[in-house]
Design a protein around this motif. Structure first.
Motif, PDB file in Angstrom:
ATOM      1  N   SER A   1       3.684   5.105  -4.207  1.00 53.72           N
ATOM      2  CA  SER A   1       1.918   5.804  -4.455  1.00 53.72           C
ATOM      3  C   SER A   1       1.601   6.940  -4.276  1.00 53.72           C
ATOM      4  O   SER A   1       0.743   7.487  -5.033  1.00 53.72           O
ATOM      5  CB  SER A   1       1.615   5.361  -2.897  1.00 53.72           C
ATOM      6  N   ASP A   2       2.673   8.151  -3.932  1.00 52.40           N
ATOM      7  CA  ASP A   2       1.834   9.156  -3.814  1.00 52.40           C
ATOM      8  C   ASP A   2       3.054  10.339  -4.142  1.00 52.40           C
ATOM      9  O   ASP A   2       2.667  11.364  -4.666  1.00 52.40           O
ATOM     10  CB  ASP A   2       2.011  10.330  -2.584  1.00 52.40           C
TER      11      ASP A   2
ATOM     12  N   SER B   1       3.715   1.541  -0.730  1.00 57.99           N
ATOM     13  CA  SER B   1       4.909   0.956  -2.207  1.00 57.99           C
ATOM     14  C   SER B   1       6.224   2.919  -1.460  1.00 57.99           C
ATOM     15  O   SER B   1       6.620   3.624  -2.600  1.00 57.99           O
ATOM     16  CB  SER B   1       4.229   1.541  -2.941  1.00 57.99           C
TER      17      SER B   1
ATOM     18  N   GLN C   1       0.625  -1.228  -0.132  1.00 63.83           N
ATOM     19  CA  GLN C   1       0.156  -0.335  -0.128  1.00 63.83           C
ATOM     20  C   GLN C   1       0.680   1.201   0.191  1.00 63.83           C
ATOM     21  O   GLN C   1       0.598   2.116  -0.948  1.00 63.83           O
ATOM     22  CB  GLN C   1      -1.083  -0.246   1.618  1.00 63.83           C
TER      23      GLN C   1
END
Length: 223
Positions: free
Chosen positions: A139-140, A127, A125
């Motif tokens: 992820s962001d 990453s 989740q």
């Protein structure tokens, strides 16, 4: 399917653990050469290790320390030496949990499942990739270095992702462009050069000079 490595010199215990955990759908192997535990660890590449303390030649604390030089894989100590000093030592050497012998195989399996879930579901989740103090959050699309955080574009994020995943190796421009083609826009050779130049400028602004190295005639790499 997760791979689990058992480092236990009592063959009766090792085989019973192996049989029970395999029944839950995991791949399981037992170390048999206790002089070359690291060789087995490297070749099997497990996602979790079950490690006894009392072993021939070198104890479990030694092997935990050696594994930690190579990997952050979850390690569960299993031992009858359950006094507080051994438990504290196991945690300090890099262990993630401690189960006292004798134990119920269902309890052991539940702990294995929980640790695998926490380690790999959470990692999937978030990453996060870390290299030389650089933390890349895929992820962001952010990067943190020396407590400074910068925002990356989609392409910059993908470039760093592929380079850090292959750290120490040259990555061809073609391979990077294939990674970038996963975006909605077409990427040509000139676009890649522009993206790398902008990315290097962002990295330099937070003190990361020469983080991305050009390999002439090949592509790029991070060491």
């Amino acid at each position: 399917m997760y791979r689990i490595l058992i480092i236990e010199d009592d063959l009766v215990i090792a085989k019973s653990i192996k049989k029970h955990i395999k029944s839950w759908g995991y791949e399981v192997e037992c170390v048999t050469d206790f002089k070359n535990v690291i060789s087995d660890f490297i070749s099997y590449d497990p996602q979790l290790v079950l490690l006894d303390i009392s072993l021939p030649f070198f104890n479990g604390f030694h092997w935990c320390s050696e594994i930690r030089k190579l990997s952050k894989v979850p390690i569960i100590f299993i031992s009858s030496a359950s006094d507080n000093m051994n438990i504290v030592m196991a945690m300090n050497m890099g262990g993630d949990d401690f189960i006292t012998k004798p134990f119920d195989l269902n309890v052991l399996t539940a702990k294995v499942m929980a640790l695998l879930r926490r380690t790999y579901d959470f990692a999937g989740q978030t990453s996060l990739l870390e290299h030389r103090g650089v933390i890349l959050n895929i992820s962001d699309a952010t990067l943190i270095y020396n407590n400074e955080k910068i925002q990356l574009t989609k392409n910059e994020n993908k470039i760093l992702h592929v380079l850090i995943e292959n750290k120490g190796k040259s990555v061809t421009r073609e391979d990077i462009m294939i990674k970038l083609w996963e975006t909605d826009s077409y990427v040509d050779d000139n676009t890649l050069t522009v993206n790398v130049t902008r990315l290097r400028k962002k990295l330099q602004d937070i003190g990361l000079n020469n983080f991305i190295i050009t390999k002439k005639g090949i592509g790029y790499m991070v060491e």
